[in-house]
Design an enzyme around this catalytic site. Structure first.
Site, short mmCIF file in Angstrom:
data_model
loop_
_atom_site.label_atom_id
_atom_site.label_comp_id
_atom_site.label_asym_id
_atom_site.label_seq_id
_atom_site.Cartn_x
_atom_site.Cartn_y
_atom_site.Cartn_z
N LYS A 1 0.98 -1.18 -0.02
CA LYS A 1 0.10 0.19 0.11
C LYS A 1 0.85 1.29 -0.12
O LYS A 1 1.72 1.49 0.90
CB LYS A 1 -0.89 -0.07 1.14
CG LYS A 1 -1.87 1.31 1.33
CD LYS A 1 -2.78 0.88 2.38
CE LYS A 1 -3.75 1.94 2.32
NZ LYS A 1 -4.73 1.90 3.53
N LYS B 1 -2.25 -1.53 -3.86
CA LYS B 1 -3.05 -0.40 -3.70
C LYS B 1 -2.18 0.78 -3.71
O LYS B 1 -1.33 0.95 -3.00
CB LYS B 1 -3.72 -0.46 -2.53
CG LYS B 1 -4.79 0.52 -1.96
CD LYS B 1 -5.28 0.36 -0.77
CE LYS B 1 -6.20 1.58 -0.35
NZ LYS B 1 -7.01 1.28 0.90
C1 PBG Z 1 -6.76 3.28 5.22
C2 PBG Z 1 -7.43 3.05 4.11
C3 PBG Z 1 -7.24 3.79 2.99
C4 PBG Z 1 -7.95 3.27 1.76
C5 PBG Z 1 -9.02 2.39 2.53
N1 PBG Z 1 -8.42 2.20 3.84
C6 PBG Z 1 -6.36 4.77 2.53
C7 PBG Z 1 -6.02 6.08 3.44
O1 PBG Z 1 -7.11 6.75 3.62
O2 PBG Z 1 -4.92 6.25 3.74
C8 PBG Z 1 -8.45 3.91 0.59
C9 PBG Z 1 -9.59 3.37 -0.18
C10 PBG Z 1 -9.66 4.27 -1.62
O3 PBG Z 1 -9.25 5.29 -1.55
O4 PBG Z 1 -10.74 4.03 -2.04
N2 PBG Z 1 -6.90 2.20 6.14
#
Ligand code: PBG
Length: 351
Positions: free
Chosen positions: A218, A272
């Site tokens: 991520k 991601k």
């Molecule tokens: C954090 C989380 C994120 C997303 C899902 N869970 C990233 C963040 O806020 O840093 C992003 C999902 C998206 O942008 O569709 N645990």
């Protein structure tokens, strides 16, 4: 050859003199591209409804479906409406949902303690969905960000997101999620050691059959903005997540990090964001051969929707092309807010 030379005598003579077969040695790549039947016959990758995981947002209350302004077409749903959405998704053939809660701001705190409540919003949603629509898979995130009052994925102490204490909380939250019926625990927090700790905690609680999909790589990306609006963390977040998410510059480090998750017992890996990181998708698939998923995140979704609304692009075609690109890059599936839209187009034979 330009249009104007083409019509001159000299141009025609030059064209006749070029023997393309001498150049290609009779290899014509276009032979198989000429007809639709032939293109279908040689097609290497296909997008299927089986490839889609649909992320949905849950809010407290009943009969609520509220639009998210930064994500046109996406709504926050109360649990009862999420159950309806799950039924619709199952009818479309979508294999699984991923749920994200947007809890009341006053219930968020420094340590995200609501994550450890057995009957919190995400677990209520899982119970209701699994009871009403048992055949759809439910994937739950155990990161703490929906529950902390600072918007970080872990516990904040003296300006630092502390690793091991966060891992203990996440592992305990994972057990509650599995108790509620979650099929796959998907930690998106990027703490070190979380996969092993979650596996141990799940097994100790008798959840050997609950799988782990690691948000293995991520990245500290600018693509998460609309999601933070969806779960109301953008106003809370202090600083950024670069001390725990991967640097977008680093591919080798991403592979090493994913390798640790594989060793620790991840059943599936995720990359991601999605489209800007197709190289990572390919690298993980080739290196580990595990089921590999991409999360086409909120910013990616909103970019397509915004450009489509402005009339700059054909949003449907772009959507399908991006989803196909994940398959070509080695992904087994895609988490995408487009899932229902894509499923309908695929059913019409447009995938
Ligand atoms: C954090 C989380 C994120 C997303 C899902 N869970 C990233 C963040 O806020 O840093 C992003 C999902 C998206 O942008 O569709 N645990």
């Amino acid at each position: 050859m330009g249009e104007n030379t083409k019509n001159t005598e000299a141009g025609l003579a030059a064209a006749a003199a070029v023997n393309v077969d001498e150049i290609t040695a009779r290899r014509r790549m276009r032979r198989s591209r000429g007809a639709d039947w032939s293109r279908r016959l040689v097609r290497e990758t296909r997008l299927m409804v089986d490839d889609l995981i649909w992320p949905i947002f849950i809010v407290p209350g009943t009969n609520i479906s509220e639009p998210i302004s930064a994500m046109p077409g996406v709504n926050r749903l109360s649990v009862d409406r999420a159950v309806e959405a799950a039924r619709m998704a199952a009818d479309l053939g979508i294999p699984a949902l991923a749920t994200f809660p947007n809890v009341e701001l006053e219930r968020r705190d420094q340590t995200g303690s609501l994550a450890l409540e057995a009957d919190n919003l995400i677990n209520q949603a899982t119970r209701a969905i699994k009871q009403a629509v048992p055949d759809i898979g439910v994937i739950t995130d155990v990161a703490l960000d929906p529950f902390t009052d600072h918007g970080h994925d872990g516990i904040l102490r003296d300006g630092e997101i502390v690793n091991d204490e966060t891992v203990r909380a996440i592992a305990a939250a994972a057990v509650h999620q599995a108790d509620a019926g979650s099929d796959i625990i998907a930690p998106s927090d990027m703490m070190d050691g979380r996969i092993g700790a979650i596996r141990q905690a799940l097994d100790a609680a008798g959840h050997q059959n609950v799988a782990i999909m690691s948000y293995a790589t991520k990245f500290a990306s600018a693509c998460y903005g609309p999601y933070r609006e969806a779960i109301n963390t953008s106003g809370l977040l202090k600083g950024d997540k670069r001390s725990y998410y991967l640097d977008p510059s680093n591919a080798m480090e991403a592979v090493r990090d994913a390798g640790l998750d594989v060793e620790e017992g991840a059943d599936m890996l995720m990359v991601k964001p999605g489209l800007p990181y197709l190289d990572i998708c390919r690298a993980l698939k080739d290196n580990f051969g595990l089921p590999t998923f991409a999360y086409q995140v909120s910013g990616e979704y909103s970019m397509v929707k915004a450009a489509d609304a402005a009339g700059y692009i054909d949003g449907e075609r772009i959507m399908l092309e991006t989803l196909l690109a994940f398959k070509r890059a080695g992904c087994d599936g895609i988490l995408t807010y487009f899932a229902p839209e894509a499923a309908r187009l695929i059913a019409k034979g447009l995938g």
